[in-house]
Design an enzyme around this catalytic site. Structure first.
Site, PDB file in Angstrom:
ATOM      1  N   HIS A 150       0.812  -1.223   0.000  1.00  0.00           N
ATOM      2  CA  HIS A 150       0.000   0.000   0.000  1.00  0.00           C
ATOM      3  C   HIS A 150       0.844   1.272   0.000  1.00  0.00           C
ATOM      4  CE1 HIS A 150      -3.255  -2.669   2.060  1.00  0.00           C
ATOM      5  NE2 HIS A 150      -3.322  -2.752   0.745  1.00  0.00           N
ATOM      6  N   THR A 201      -3.538  -8.651  11.039  1.00  0.00           N
ATOM      7  CA  THR A 201      -4.441  -7.990  10.085  1.00  0.00           C
ATOM      8  C   THR A 201      -5.845  -8.553  10.254  1.00  0.00           C
ATOM      9  OG1 THR A 201      -4.898  -7.501   7.756  1.00  0.00           O
ATOM     10  CG2 THR A 201      -3.837  -9.619   8.230  1.00  0.00           C
TER      11      THR A 201
HETATM   12  C1  BV8 Z   1      -8.884  -1.754  -4.964  1.00  0.00           C
HETATM   13  C2  BV8 Z   1      -2.936   2.771   2.750  1.00  0.00           C
HETATM   14  C3  BV8 Z   1      -9.730  -1.788  -7.146  1.00  0.00           C
HETATM   15  C4  BV8 Z   1      -3.529   4.048   3.189  1.00  0.00           C
HETATM   16  C5  BV8 Z   1      -4.738   1.134   2.848  1.00  0.00           C
HETATM   17  C6  BV8 Z   1     -16.574  -4.209  -0.741  1.00  0.00           C
HETATM   18  C7  BV8 Z   1     -16.205  -5.522  -0.548  1.00  0.00           C
HETATM   19  C8  BV8 Z   1     -14.889  -5.940  -0.770  1.00  0.00           C
HETATM   20  C9  BV8 Z   1     -13.926  -5.026  -1.201  1.00  0.00           C
HETATM   21  C10 BV8 Z   1     -14.311  -3.725  -1.389  1.00  0.00           C
HETATM   22  C11 BV8 Z   1     -15.619  -3.303  -1.168  1.00  0.00           C
HETATM   23  N1  BV8 Z   1     -15.679  -1.988  -1.423  1.00  0.00           N
HETATM   24  C12 BV8 Z   1     -14.458  -1.558  -1.808  1.00  0.00           C
HETATM   25  C13 BV8 Z   1     -13.638  -2.610  -1.807  1.00  0.00           C
HETATM   26  C14 BV8 Z   1     -12.227  -2.612  -2.169  1.00  0.00           C
HETATM   27  C15 BV8 Z   1     -11.411  -2.006  -1.017  1.00  0.00           C
HETATM   28  C16 BV8 Z   1     -11.619  -2.789   0.244  1.00  0.00           C
HETATM   29  O1  BV8 Z   1     -11.079  -3.874   0.401  1.00  0.00           O
HETATM   30  N2  BV8 Z   1     -12.420  -2.210   1.163  1.00  0.00           N
HETATM   31  C17 BV8 Z   1     -12.682  -2.904   2.430  1.00  0.00           C
HETATM   32  C18 BV8 Z   1     -12.686  -1.882   3.561  1.00  0.00           C
HETATM   33  C19 BV8 Z   1     -14.028  -3.619   2.316  1.00  0.00           C
HETATM   34  N3  BV8 Z   1     -10.039  -2.127  -1.449  1.00  0.00           N
HETATM   35  C20 BV8 Z   1      -9.498  -1.142  -2.195  1.00  0.00           C
HETATM   36  O2  BV8 Z   1     -10.068  -0.114  -2.479  1.00  0.00           O
HETATM   37  C21 BV8 Z   1      -8.103  -1.426  -2.730  1.00  0.00           C
HETATM   38  N4  BV8 Z   1      -8.088  -1.115  -4.114  1.00  0.00           N
HETATM   39  O3  BV8 Z   1      -9.608  -2.660  -4.655  1.00  0.00           O
HETATM   40  O4  BV8 Z   1      -8.821  -1.233  -6.219  1.00  0.00           O
HETATM   41  C22 BV8 Z   1      -9.532  -1.039  -8.381  1.00  0.00           C
HETATM   42  C23 BV8 Z   1      -9.047  -1.733  -9.502  1.00  0.00           C
HETATM   43  C24 BV8 Z   1      -8.915  -1.031 -10.675  1.00  0.00           C
HETATM   44  C25 BV8 Z   1      -9.247   0.344 -10.734  1.00  0.00           C
HETATM   45  C26 BV8 Z   1      -9.723   1.015  -9.605  1.00  0.00           C
HETATM   46  C27 BV8 Z   1      -9.867   0.325  -8.417  1.00  0.00           C
HETATM   47  C28 BV8 Z   1      -7.093  -0.532  -2.042  1.00  0.00           C
HETATM   48  C29 BV8 Z   1      -6.978  -0.936  -0.589  1.00  0.00           C
HETATM   49  C30 BV8 Z   1      -5.797  -0.207   0.031  1.00  0.00           C
HETATM   50  C31 BV8 Z   1      -6.312   0.847   0.988  1.00  0.00           C
HETATM   51  N5  BV8 Z   1      -5.158   1.469   1.662  1.00  0.00           N
HETATM   52  N6  BV8 Z   1      -3.653   1.689   3.403  1.00  0.00           N
HETATM   53  C32 BV8 Z   1      -3.060   4.422   4.566  1.00  0.00           C
HETATM   54  O5  BV8 Z   1      -2.623   3.542   5.340  1.00  0.00           O
HETATM   55  O6  BV8 Z   1      -3.143   5.614   4.854  1.00  0.00           O
HETATM   56  S1  BV8 Z   1      -5.506  -0.125   3.677  1.00  0.00           S
HETATM   57  C33 BV8 Z   1      -5.344   0.072   5.355  1.00  0.00           C
HETATM   58  O7  BV8 Z   1      -6.084  -1.015   5.902  1.00  0.00           O
HETATM   59  C34 BV8 Z   1      -3.938  -0.100   5.884  1.00  0.00           C
HETATM   60  O8  BV8 Z   1      -2.976  -0.378   4.909  1.00  0.00           O
HETATM   61  C35 BV8 Z   1      -4.094  -1.321   6.781  1.00  0.00           C
HETATM   62  O9  BV8 Z   1      -2.932  -2.064   6.880  1.00  0.00           O
HETATM   63  C36 BV8 Z   1      -5.127  -2.034   6.014  1.00  0.00           C
HETATM   64  C37 BV8 Z   1      -5.737  -3.240   6.573  1.00  0.00           C
HETATM   65  O10 BV8 Z   1      -6.044  -2.994   7.900  1.00  0.00           O
HETATM   66  P1  BV8 Z   1      -5.279  -3.935   8.955  1.00  0.00           P
HETATM   67  O11 BV8 Z   1      -3.819  -3.840   8.701  1.00  0.00           O
HETATM   68  O12 BV8 Z   1      -5.878  -5.291   8.904  1.00  0.00           O
HETATM   69  O13 BV8 Z   1      -5.572  -3.187  10.291  1.00  0.00           O
HETATM   70  P2  BV8 Z   1      -6.883  -3.343  11.209  1.00  0.00           P
HETATM   71  O14 BV8 Z   1      -6.866  -2.213  12.179  1.00  0.00           O
HETATM   72  O15 BV8 Z   1      -8.091  -3.565  10.347  1.00  0.00           O
HETATM   73  O16 BV8 Z   1      -6.643  -4.720  11.993  1.00  0.00           O
HETATM   74  C38 BV8 Z   1      -5.600  -4.795  12.930  1.00  0.00           C
HETATM   75  C39 BV8 Z   1      -5.531  -6.257  13.355  1.00  0.00           C
HETATM   76  O17 BV8 Z   1      -4.423  -6.402  14.240  1.00  0.00           O
HETATM   77  C40 BV8 Z   1      -6.765  -6.722  14.114  1.00  0.00           C
HETATM   78  O18 BV8 Z   1      -7.149  -7.990  13.614  1.00  0.00           O
HETATM   79  C41 BV8 Z   1      -6.271  -6.860  15.553  1.00  0.00           C
HETATM   80  O19 BV8 Z   1      -6.903  -7.944  16.223  1.00  0.00           O
HETATM   81  C42 BV8 Z   1      -4.830  -7.175  15.333  1.00  0.00           C
HETATM   82  N7  BV8 Z   1      -3.927  -6.798  16.423  1.00  0.00           N
HETATM   83  C43 BV8 Z   1      -4.032  -5.780  17.316  1.00  0.00           C
HETATM   84  N8  BV8 Z   1      -2.940  -5.788  18.133  1.00  0.00           N
HETATM   85  C44 BV8 Z   1      -2.150  -6.819  17.715  1.00  0.00           C
HETATM   86  C45 BV8 Z   1      -2.773  -7.467  16.640  1.00  0.00           C
HETATM   87  N9  BV8 Z   1      -2.234  -8.522  16.010  1.00  0.00           N
HETATM   88  C46 BV8 Z   1      -1.047  -8.970  16.467  1.00  0.00           C
HETATM   89  N10 BV8 Z   1      -0.378  -8.411  17.493  1.00  0.00           N
HETATM   90  C47 BV8 Z   1      -0.900  -7.339  18.150  1.00  0.00           C
HETATM   91  N11 BV8 Z   1      -0.232  -6.776  19.169  1.00  0.00           N
END
Ligand code: BV8
Ligand code: ZN
Length: 250
Positions: free
Chosen positions: A118, A192
């Site tokens: 990303h 994640t």
């Molecule tokens: C694309 C950069 C297509 C920015 C980020 C509906 C259904 C399915 C998909 C979609 C939908 N609507 C839209 C989509 C697509 C969308 C998507 O997936 N949306 C989701 C929300 C449903 N994806 C996109 O838009 C991607 N692009 O699909 O393009 C396309 C193709 C052609 C032409 C045009 C378009 C782009 C996605 C990238 C977004 N950018 N980051 C920034 O950071 O500023 S994503 C962002 O979320 C971060 O990168 C982050 O890493 C990522 C994922 O989150 P996590 O890392 O999982 O973090 P989270 O807080 O969620 O979870 C933390 C976890 O850690 C938890 O499980 C917790 O229990 C655990 N934890 C906590 N403490 C600990 C721990 N684990 C271990 N040890 C600990 N101590």
């Protein structure tokens, strides 16, 4: 045999290991996760602010979020999870880290063979995509003297060098990550919530190709039911424990 021992045994025997990391890997470094209770910033959600539409509408507001995150990350240090993964990529052939995070902590922990899915919060590029500013460049200024920052080449505003929701990932980067998921013997998904695609699809690619899949997370996630082994625990504790187990079996 306990979960940890099963994971150690699989990792010990593996030729190639691919590790997908998320915000949970940087939690111990004091960087808030996206969807945890400490993840909200001014009550906004990443999906609404990390988008080109939000930036087009109010670049200053979006930059306030990035300027704040950059200030938090500047004071953060890699934790034991980053250190173990960094060393595995350096000391063991066939280990690849796929980072979802944009914080640069894997790089600071010396990770080699790292795929940044990303982008990087420490890089920026021209929003007007002018010829001199269309490629990302490193900008470590914290705080920015003005928000949004201006392109030094054409005077337009500058955007963070990250992939926003609704933006496609770099094709080459995604191809590299998909290959690393499909060609590994063990796929580790660490810290994640597995809700963001296409990153969250990589574990399915790995499983489909016959890799043994392991999740490390204190909580259950969207991927927990899919993986072969779900190790409930924190990255900064489980990864060092796996590392000690591997070292003791050498
Ligand atoms: C694309 C950069 C297509 C920015 C980020 C509906 C259904 C399915 C998909 C979609 C939908 N609507 C839209 C989509 C697509 C969308 C998507 O997936 N949306 C989701 C929300 C449903 N994806 C996109 O838009 C991607 N692009 O699909 O393009 C396309 C193709 C052609 C032409 C045009 C378009 C782009 C996605 C990238 C977004 N950018 N980051 C920034 O950071 O500023 S994503 C962002 O979320 C971060 O990168 C982050 O890493 C990522 C994922 O989150 P996590 O890392 O999982 O973090 P989270 O807080 O969620 O979870 C933390 C976890 O850690 C938890 O499980 C917790 O229990 C655990 N934890 C906590 N403490 C600990 C721990 N684990 C271990 N040890 C600990 N101590
Ligand atoms: Zn420019």
């Amino acid at each position: 045999m306990g979960d940890l021992d099963r994971a150690i045994e699989r990792l010990r025997r593996a030729g190639r290991i691919t590790i997908l990391t998320g915000a949970g890997v940087s939690a111990a470094s004091g960087i808030p996760t996206f969807r945890g209770d400490d993840g909200l910033w001014k009550k906004v959600r990443a999906e609404t602010i990390a988008t080109p539409e939000a930036f087009q509408h109010d670049p200053k507001f979006v930059w306030e979020w990035y300027d704040w995150r950059r200030s938090v990350i500047l004071d953060a240090k890699p934790n034991a999870a980053h250190d173990v993964l960094g060393r595995w990529t350096r000391e063991r052939a066939g280990v690849t880290v796929i980072a979802q995070n944009v914080d640069g902590l894997h790089e600071r922990a010396g990770a080699e063979r790292l795929i940044r899915l990303h982008g990087s919060i420490w890089h920026v590029r021209c929003w007007a995509r002018c010829s001199a500013g269309r490629e990302d460049w490193l900008d470590r200024t914290v705080p920015q003297p003005r928000l949004p920052p201006l392109c030094p080449h054409c005077g337009a505003i500058v955007r963070p060098g990250v992939v926003w929701f609704g933006e496609p990932l770099d094709r080459g980067v995604l191809a590299e990550a998909t290959l690393a998921a499909e060609e590994c013997d063990v796929f580790l998904t660490v810290g994640t919530s597995s809700v963001v695609y296409p990153a969250a699809g990589l574990v399915h690619h790995a499983k489909h190709q016959g890799a043994f899949t392991i999740e490390i997370n204190p909580d259950a996630t969207e991927a927990s039911a899919q993986v072969d082994l779900a190790v409930r625990g924190k990255a900064e504790e489980v990864l060092p424990a796996l590392d000690r187990g591997l070292l003791s079996r050498e």
